[in-house]
Design an enzyme around this catalytic site. Sequence first.
Site, PDB file in Angstrom:
ATOM      1  CB  ILE A 179      -8.839  18.558 -16.322  1.00 37.06           C
ATOM      2  CG1 ILE A 179      -7.852  18.483 -17.496  1.00 37.06           C
ATOM      3  CG2 ILE A 179     -10.238  18.914 -16.793  1.00 37.06           C
ATOM      4  CD1 ILE A 179      -8.159  17.342 -18.488  1.00 37.06           C
ATOM      5  CB  ALA A 203     -10.526  18.866 -21.406  1.00 33.31           C
ATOM      6  CD  GLU A 241      -2.442  21.460 -24.707  1.00 26.95           C
ATOM      7  OE1 GLU A 241      -2.334  21.708 -25.913  1.00 26.95           O
ATOM      8  OE2 GLU A 241      -2.656  22.346 -23.859  1.00 26.95           O
ATOM      9  CB  SER A 242      -6.289  18.175 -29.715  1.00 26.94           C
ATOM     10  OG  SER A 242      -6.311  19.466 -30.306  1.00 26.94           O
ATOM     11  CB  THR A 289      -7.334  10.067 -31.182  1.00 24.80           C
ATOM     12  OG1 THR A 289      -6.772  10.034 -32.485  1.00 24.80           O
ATOM     13  CG2 THR A 289      -6.210   9.739 -30.201  1.00 24.80           C
ATOM     14  CG  ASP A 290      -7.758   7.570 -36.046  1.00 24.84           C
ATOM     15  OD1 ASP A 290      -7.110   8.500 -35.538  1.00 24.84           O
ATOM     16  OD2 ASP A 290      -8.085   7.558 -37.247  1.00 24.84           O
ATOM     17  CD  GLU A 291      -3.140  11.195 -34.377  1.00 28.22           C
ATOM     18  OE1 GLU A 291      -2.069  11.272 -33.774  1.00 28.22           O
ATOM     19  OE2 GLU A 291      -3.611  12.115 -35.059  1.00 28.22           O
ATOM     20  CE1 TYR A 351      -4.141  14.251 -28.988  1.00 28.68           C
ATOM     21  CE2 TYR A 351      -3.823  13.009 -31.021  1.00 28.68           C
ATOM     22  CZ  TYR A 351      -4.668  13.566 -30.077  1.00 28.68           C
ATOM     23  OH  TYR A 351      -6.034  13.435 -30.208  1.00 28.68           O
ATOM     24  CE  LYS A 386      -7.300  11.684 -26.459  1.00 29.31           C
ATOM     25  NZ  LYS A 386      -8.271  12.525 -25.705  1.00 29.31           N
ATOM     26  CG  ASN A 417     -13.757  14.911 -35.625  1.00 26.87           C
ATOM     27  OD1 ASN A 417     -14.696  15.201 -34.914  1.00 26.87           O
ATOM     28  ND2 ASN A 417     -13.293  13.668 -35.684  1.00 26.87           N
ATOM     29  CE1 TYR A 449       3.734  20.375 -41.832  1.00 29.99           C
ATOM     30  CE2 TYR A 449       2.791  18.598 -40.532  1.00 29.99           C
ATOM     31  CZ  TYR A 449       3.089  19.938 -40.690  1.00 29.99           C
ATOM     32  OH  TYR A 449       2.745  20.829 -39.702  1.00 29.99           O
TER      33      TYR A 449
HETATM   34  P1  NAD Z   1      -9.243  21.231 -29.370  1.00 28.28           P
HETATM   35  O1  NAD Z   1      -7.774  21.384 -29.182  1.00 28.28           O
HETATM   36  O2  NAD Z   1      -9.940  22.004 -30.436  1.00 28.28           O
HETATM   37  O3  NAD Z   1      -9.993  21.569 -28.004  1.00 28.28           O
HETATM   38  C1  NAD Z   1      -9.519  21.136 -26.764  1.00 28.28           C
HETATM   39  C2  NAD Z   1     -10.265  21.909 -25.675  1.00 28.28           C
HETATM   40  O4  NAD Z   1      -9.799  21.438 -24.404  1.00 28.28           O
HETATM   41  C3  NAD Z   1     -10.025  23.418 -25.722  1.00 28.28           C
HETATM   42  O5  NAD Z   1     -11.231  24.108 -25.533  1.00 28.28           O
HETATM   43  C4  NAD Z   1      -9.083  23.669 -24.547  1.00 28.28           C
HETATM   44  O6  NAD Z   1      -9.231  24.947 -23.975  1.00 28.28           O
HETATM   45  C5  NAD Z   1      -9.502  22.561 -23.582  1.00 28.28           C
HETATM   46  N1  NAD Z   1      -8.400  22.190 -22.681  1.00 28.28           N
HETATM   47  C6  NAD Z   1      -7.121  21.918 -23.017  1.00 28.28           C
HETATM   48  N2  NAD Z   1      -6.395  21.657 -21.906  1.00 28.28           N
HETATM   49  C7  NAD Z   1      -7.251  21.752 -20.849  1.00 28.28           C
HETATM   50  C8  NAD Z   1      -7.104  21.588 -19.453  1.00 28.28           C
HETATM   51  N3  NAD Z   1      -5.924  21.281 -18.909  1.00 28.28           N
HETATM   52  N4  NAD Z   1      -8.198  21.743 -18.656  1.00 28.28           N
HETATM   53  C9  NAD Z   1      -9.400  22.047 -19.210  1.00 28.28           C
HETATM   54  N5  NAD Z   1      -9.591  22.242 -20.531  1.00 28.28           N
HETATM   55  C10 NAD Z   1      -8.531  22.093 -21.346  1.00 28.28           C
HETATM   56  O7  NAD Z   1      -9.460  19.666 -29.536  1.00 28.28           O
HETATM   57  P2  NAD Z   1     -10.491  18.856 -30.459  1.00 28.28           P
HETATM   58  O8  NAD Z   1      -9.904  18.684 -31.793  1.00 28.28           O
HETATM   59  O9  NAD Z   1     -11.839  19.457 -30.305  1.00 28.28           O
HETATM   60  O10 NAD Z   1     -10.453  17.447 -29.727  1.00 28.28           O
HETATM   61  C11 NAD Z   1     -11.298  17.181 -28.607  1.00 28.28           C
HETATM   62  C12 NAD Z   1     -11.053  15.763 -28.128  1.00 28.28           C
HETATM   63  O11 NAD Z   1     -11.322  14.845 -29.184  1.00 28.28           O
HETATM   64  C13 NAD Z   1      -9.617  15.492 -27.686  1.00 28.28           C
HETATM   65  O12 NAD Z   1      -9.665  14.638 -26.575  1.00 28.28           O
HETATM   66  C14 NAD Z   1      -8.996  14.787 -28.876  1.00 28.28           C
HETATM   67  O13 NAD Z   1      -7.959  13.916 -28.464  1.00 28.28           O
HETATM   68  C15 NAD Z   1     -10.187  14.016 -29.419  1.00 28.28           C
HETATM   69  N6  NAD Z   1     -10.161  13.727 -30.872  1.00 28.28           N
HETATM   70  C16 NAD Z   1      -9.954  14.743 -31.783  1.00 28.28           C
HETATM   71  C17 NAD Z   1     -10.007  14.449 -33.142  1.00 28.28           C
HETATM   72  C18 NAD Z   1      -9.807  15.532 -34.186  1.00 28.28           C
HETATM   73  O14 NAD Z   1      -9.748  15.213 -35.375  1.00 28.28           O
HETATM   74  N7  NAD Z   1      -9.731  16.800 -33.827  1.00 28.28           N
HETATM   75  C19 NAD Z   1     -10.250  13.145 -33.565  1.00 28.28           C
HETATM   76  C20 NAD Z   1     -10.428  12.145 -32.605  1.00 28.28           C
HETATM   77  C21 NAD Z   1     -10.404  12.454 -31.261  1.00 28.28           C
HETATM   78  O1  DAU Z   2      -6.860  10.902 -36.316  1.00 30.12           O
HETATM   79  C1  DAU Z   2      -7.396  11.709 -35.324  1.00 30.12           C
HETATM   80  C2  DAU Z   2      -6.466  12.868 -35.026  1.00 30.12           C
HETATM   81  O2  DAU Z   2      -6.544  13.735 -36.143  1.00 30.12           O
HETATM   82  C3  DAU Z   2      -6.807  13.599 -33.743  1.00 30.12           C
HETATM   83  O3  DAU Z   2      -6.644  12.744 -32.652  1.00 30.12           O
HETATM   84  C4  DAU Z   2      -5.917  14.831 -33.566  1.00 30.12           C
HETATM   85  O4  DAU Z   2      -6.333  15.560 -32.427  1.00 30.12           O
HETATM   86  C5  DAU Z   2      -6.064  15.697 -34.802  1.00 30.12           C
HETATM   87  O5  DAU Z   2      -5.184  16.798 -34.695  1.00 30.12           O
HETATM   88  C6  DAU Z   2      -5.761  14.901 -36.070  1.00 30.12           C
HETATM   89  O6  DAU Z   2      -4.355  14.558 -36.147  1.00 30.12           O
HETATM   90  P1  DAU Z   2      -3.520  14.679 -37.516  1.00 30.12           P
HETATM   91  O7  DAU Z   2      -2.099  14.841 -37.152  1.00 30.12           O
HETATM   92  O8  DAU Z   2      -3.892  13.607 -38.467  1.00 30.12           O
HETATM   93  O9  DAU Z   2      -4.162  16.066 -38.073  1.00 30.12           O
HETATM   94  P2  DAU Z   2      -3.500  17.353 -38.759  1.00 30.12           P
HETATM   95  O10 DAU Z   2      -4.620  18.204 -39.252  1.00 30.12           O
HETATM   96  O11 DAU Z   2      -2.449  17.966 -37.918  1.00 30.12           O
HETATM   97  O12 DAU Z   2      -2.766  16.723 -40.040  1.00 30.12           O
HETATM   98  C7  DAU Z   2      -3.492  15.995 -41.021  1.00 30.12           C
HETATM   99  C8  DAU Z   2      -2.482  15.484 -42.035  1.00 30.12           C
HETATM  100  O13 DAU Z   2      -1.950  16.598 -42.763  1.00 30.12           O
HETATM  101  C9  DAU Z   2      -1.270  14.790 -41.427  1.00 30.12           C
HETATM  102  O14 DAU Z   2      -0.851  13.739 -42.271  1.00 30.12           O
HETATM  103  C10 DAU Z   2      -0.197  15.875 -41.370  1.00 30.12           C
HETATM  104  C11 DAU Z   2      -0.532  16.715 -42.597  1.00 30.12           C
HETATM  105  N1  DAU Z   2      -0.233  18.156 -42.492  1.00 30.12           N
HETATM  106  C12 DAU Z   2      -0.684  18.841 -41.410  1.00 30.12           C
HETATM  107  C13 DAU Z   2      -0.447  20.194 -41.287  1.00 30.12           C
HETATM  108  C14 DAU Z   2      -0.918  20.952 -40.066  1.00 30.12           C
HETATM  109  C15 DAU Z   2       0.426  18.810 -43.535  1.00 30.12           C
HETATM  110  O15 DAU Z   2       0.809  18.171 -44.536  1.00 30.12           O
HETATM  111  N2  DAU Z   2       0.657  20.146 -43.412  1.00 30.12           N
HETATM  112  C16 DAU Z   2       0.261  20.862 -42.322  1.00 30.12           C
HETATM  113  O16 DAU Z   2       0.530  22.097 -42.277  1.00 30.12           O
END
Ligand code: NAD
Ligand code: DAU
Length: 350
Positions: free
Chosen positions: A61, A83, A85-86, A131-133, A156, A160, A186, A213
């Site tokens: 993208i 899509a 970086e997450s 995201t809620d972040e 990040y 967003k 999620n 952490y």
């Molecule tokens: P993920 O990292 O698992 O997947 C991201 C996808 O986007 C991958 O398939 C990757 O290949 C693709 N991508 C990355 N850069 C790209 C680019 N430049 N062009 C095209 N494709 C690209 O992420 P996720 O956890 O599935 O999150 C998806 C969306 O939901 C994100 O926008 C994230 O901010 C949002 N979100 C995630 C969570 C969570 O808990 N994981 C919560 C709330 C919102």
């Molecule tokens: O709230 C929504 C967000 O949740 C999404 O937007 C992000 O894409 C998703 O990655 C997630 O972010 P967090 O930073 O909350 O998720 P993560 O799984 O990285 O970490 C969850 C919590 O656990 C956070 O407080 C950090 C902690 N942690 C994480 C890792 C990877 C640890 O303590 N040890 C670890 O190794």
Amino acid sequence: MKKILITGGAGFIGSHVVRLFVKQYPQYHIYNLDALTYAGNLENLKDIENEPNYTFLKGDIVSEELMHQLFQQYSFDAVIHLAAESHVDRSISDPLSFIKTNILGTVNLLNAAKNIWQDNYEGKLFYHISTDEVYGSLGETGLFTETTAYDPRSPYSSSKASSDHLVRAYYHTYKMPVVISNCSNNYGPNQFPEKLIPLAINNIKKMKPIPIYGKGENIRDWLFVIDHASAIDKIFHEGTVGETYNIGGINEWTNIDLIHKMCEVMDKKLNRENGTSASLITFVKDRAGHDMRYAIDSSKLMNELGWQPSLQFEEGIEKTIDWYLENESWMNRITDGSYEKYYEDQYEKR
Ligand code: NAD
Ligand code: DAU
């Protein structure tokens, strides 16, 4: 036939959204656009890859030219934009790739959509998944609502937040029909093992240290990924243009309590003596700028659109653990050489 572009469909949440739309809506054609970064995995969609209403498009993208070309070629009616970086930790070590994909990539999509939609926005929709972040970090009480002021703290969440502002700017300035949702953490099948839950499952299984952490006191509000996908379905079809909807699990856990719960479940499933997995818990250096607490008020989505999470956490985490235990080959293929290098950089020097 409606043509729907889903970006990031090979990732964790995106693959569940693609599957739901392909299966539930044979009258739509779903185009999954994904760059297949380290987080993208087409194996997540093996079961639907030959469906007649599904097409995979490999592309980045960040390429303005490619976005315009794809919109010209396919005339998409709607976009569900996931899509990104997450991972917060990666944004701390490499902010620029987050700025490129999350901000520039979103603007490229908005411009490409505007270019072909602007003469007639009827029936068109740009749905931005966020995201809620973006709301920052909560103290002991309170919940994020749709009117909470933005206060992102990591590269990040800042990227967003910026993309959310830009999507709203296109609504106000160019009258583009947009909708945004902001979801909490999620969990579920197919999540890349850099995130806490799949990383912990993998380490517990392999009897490796579980890195927590700081003191493990940070709180997250966990939602099963299929429930996020069902909320996206609701908002896509019934949400009001220009509105924002918060999505959450009403399910707050401190990281340490969550890991203890998972250890307990995994001891049973792996026939280990109670306490074996918990002995792997290892406190490590805290994440820089670590947000203390996230918790979402989803009452707008529940009251206006009638969405409810379908699963209690106890059931969701069991299902999730079962999935990872049953899909060992998925995990093994994911945790190849590049994952090992990432893991070493993140944790072994911590
Ligand atoms: P993920 O990292 O698992 O997947 C991201 C996808 O986007 C991958 O398939 C990757 O290949 C693709 N991508 C990355 N850069 C790209 C680019 N430049 N062009 C095209 N494709 C690209 O992420 P996720 O956890 O599935 O999150 C998806 C969306 O939901 C994100 O926008 C994230 O901010 C949002 N979100 C995630 C969570 C969570 O808990 N994981 C919560 C709330 C919102
Ligand atoms: O709230 C929504 C967000 O949740 C999404 O937007 C992000 O894409 C998703 O990655 C997630 O972010 P967090 O930073 O909350 O998720 P993560 O799984 O990285 O970490 C969850 C919590 O656990 C956070 O407080 C950090 C902690 N942690 C994480 C890792 C990877 C640890 O303590 N040890 C670890 O190794």
